[in-house]
Design an enzyme around this catalytic site. Structure first.
Site, PDB file in Angstrom:
ATOM      1  N   CYS A 146     -26.023   7.441   1.443  1.00  0.00           N
ATOM      2  CA  CYS A 146     -25.800   7.735   2.860  1.00  0.00           C
ATOM      3  C   CYS A 146     -25.756   9.227   3.145  1.00  0.00           C
ATOM      4  O   CYS A 146     -25.639  10.040   2.234  1.00  0.00           O
ATOM      5  CB  CYS A 146     -24.472   7.133   3.326  1.00  0.00           C
ATOM      6  SG  CYS A 146     -24.354   5.363   3.077  1.00  0.00           S
ATOM      7  N   THR A 147     -25.829   9.561   4.423  1.00  0.00           N
ATOM      8  CA  THR A 147     -25.538  10.908   4.905  1.00  0.00           C
ATOM      9  C   THR A 147     -24.468  10.797   5.979  1.00  0.00           C
ATOM     10  O   THR A 147     -24.620  10.018   6.925  1.00  0.00           O
ATOM     11  CB  THR A 147     -26.787  11.579   5.501  1.00  0.00           C
ATOM     12  OG1 THR A 147     -27.808  11.666   4.501  1.00  0.00           O
ATOM     13  CG2 THR A 147     -26.458  12.980   6.010  1.00  0.00           C
TER      14      THR A 147
END
Length: 398
Positions: A146-147
């Site tokens: 994820c970011t």
């Protein structure tokens, strides 16, 4: 070398081979100039809104998920079958999945309340074996790429946003350049309003059939997202130890849900996230409701390695986390941190907003083939929005 370590090394070798195969098929550019004016969502990177459901915490745990699962049972069966097919490609005899169906249900009693009863209810409504439902919930401890961004504007107002990237190494479809599991997750993505006495306790974006939490907000109090942390003492080892009888560590998705449900403040949430022993290493991205209440918690399974705080007075008005320790350089084939940082600096603190954060998260390779959804959170204004995403070619595999 112990068997769990050999098992993890074998999985990493398979992952490296899969990475090379995917990259060999893709053409540059993998990066692009910072996007502008992408919000409200539209166009080829936007698949649609994530639907809302209410989870009534006043109901018996067995009944809480019936509506969600009834509406999404076909998609849930589809993704579980897809994962089974991939497992069976590594273990063609079928003995591994047979063990899952026969042995996993006996382990469910070791889960903390109310997760055992909730999983039983999901299994009965979906007509999927309980062992496979439990495996589906374990699955999220291992593949969450994820970011996440916490940012503070000039008025001291906090904003939190994330791309949920999921499914790396889980079935690359060469016909349409997509990850099979990523595509299968989009139809079962759900927004959840957890309520007691007809009042919201917290909100989350999740997947039908999963009882933990990976993305959530307690309105007016704090926001919380999870990113996977790759480590040799990682989730595979923790899962294997749990299956072999060691049950003193907490599932990270279950911990996040417990924190969102029970913590009463930003500091209370931080305390629980830093001190609880975990089944897998992780990054927790936590935001509060006032200036400077934002941090990135870097966790090993048994201890907290670092708490990196917002410091606007020192120029640190945002934090970006992908899947690498913030004090180390990212893997050169997976540097989402640098383009996100460039775009945030170009935006400036004066112009940061949920709309501009959506722009950042829409810029390749921050947006990539693994991106399932984007979530935008404003704790103080009780804003919680999630959107299904696509990354048209040319687009990197993550």
């Amino acid at each position: 070398m112990r068997f769990p370590e050999l098992f993890s090394c074998a999985l990493l070798a398979v992952a490296a081979l899969a990475t090379a195969c995917v990259l060999a098929q893709q053409a540059p550019p993998w990066t692009e100039s910072c996007r502008k004016a992408t919000y409200p969502p539209s166009g080829p990177t936007y698949r649609g809104p994530v639907p809302w459901y209410t989870i009534n915490l006043d109901l018996p745990p067995y009944k809480r998920w019936h509506e969600v699962v009834t509406d999404n049972s076909a998609g849930l069966r589809n993704i579980i079958q897809n994962v089974k097919n991939m497992v069976n490609s590594f273990f063609p005899s079928g003995k591994f999945m047979k063990m899952v169906d026969e042995r996993m249900p006996s382990m469910i009693g070791d889960l903390p309340w109310p997760f055992e009863e909730e999983l039983k209810g999901i299994a009965d409504v979906s007509k999927i074996p309980l062992g496979e439902i439990l495996s589906f919930n374990i699955f999220y401890e291992l593949f969450t790429i994820c970011t996440a961004i916490i940012a503070e504007d000039k008025q001291g107002h906090l904003l939190h946003a994330r791309n949920m990237d999921f499914g790396v190494f889980l079935g690359w479809n060469m016909n349409n350049n997509s990850w099979t599991v990523t595509e299968n997750l989009k139809p079962i993505s759900v927004n959840l309003n957890f309520q007691k006495n007809n009042r919201t306790v917290f909100k989350a974006t999740s997947f039908a059939g999963y009882v933990g939490t990976l993305t959530g907000m307690k309105p007016g109090v704090f926001s919380l997202t999870l990113n996977e942390r790759f480590n040799s003492d990682g989730g595979y080892l923790g899962v294997l130890e749990w299956m072999l009888g060691r049950r003193d560590d907490m599932w990270i998705g279950f911990l996040m849900r417990t924190v969102l449900e029970n913590a009463t403040s930003y500091e209370d949430a931080k305390n629980l996230l830093t001190k609880t022993k975990l089944l897998a290493p992780a990054y927790f991205i936590l935001g509060g409701n006032r200036s400077e209440e934002g941090c990135l918690i870097t966790r090993a399974r048994k201890s907290t390695l670092d708490v990196y705080e917002l410091k606007p007075a020192e120029g640190r008005w945002f934090l970006v986390e992908t899947n690498y320790d913030h004090w180390k350089a990212p893997f050169f084939l997976d540097d989402r941190r640098k383009p996100a940082t460039i775009c945030l600096n170009q935006t400036t603190r004066e112009n940061i907003s949920l709309a501009s954060l959506y722009d950042v998260l829409s810029t390749k390779p921050v947006l990539n083939k693994l991106t399932v959804y984007t979530t935008l959170i404003d704790v103080n204004k009780d804003v919680f929005e999630s959107y299904l995403r696509d990354c048209p070619d040319p687009c990197i595999g993550w």
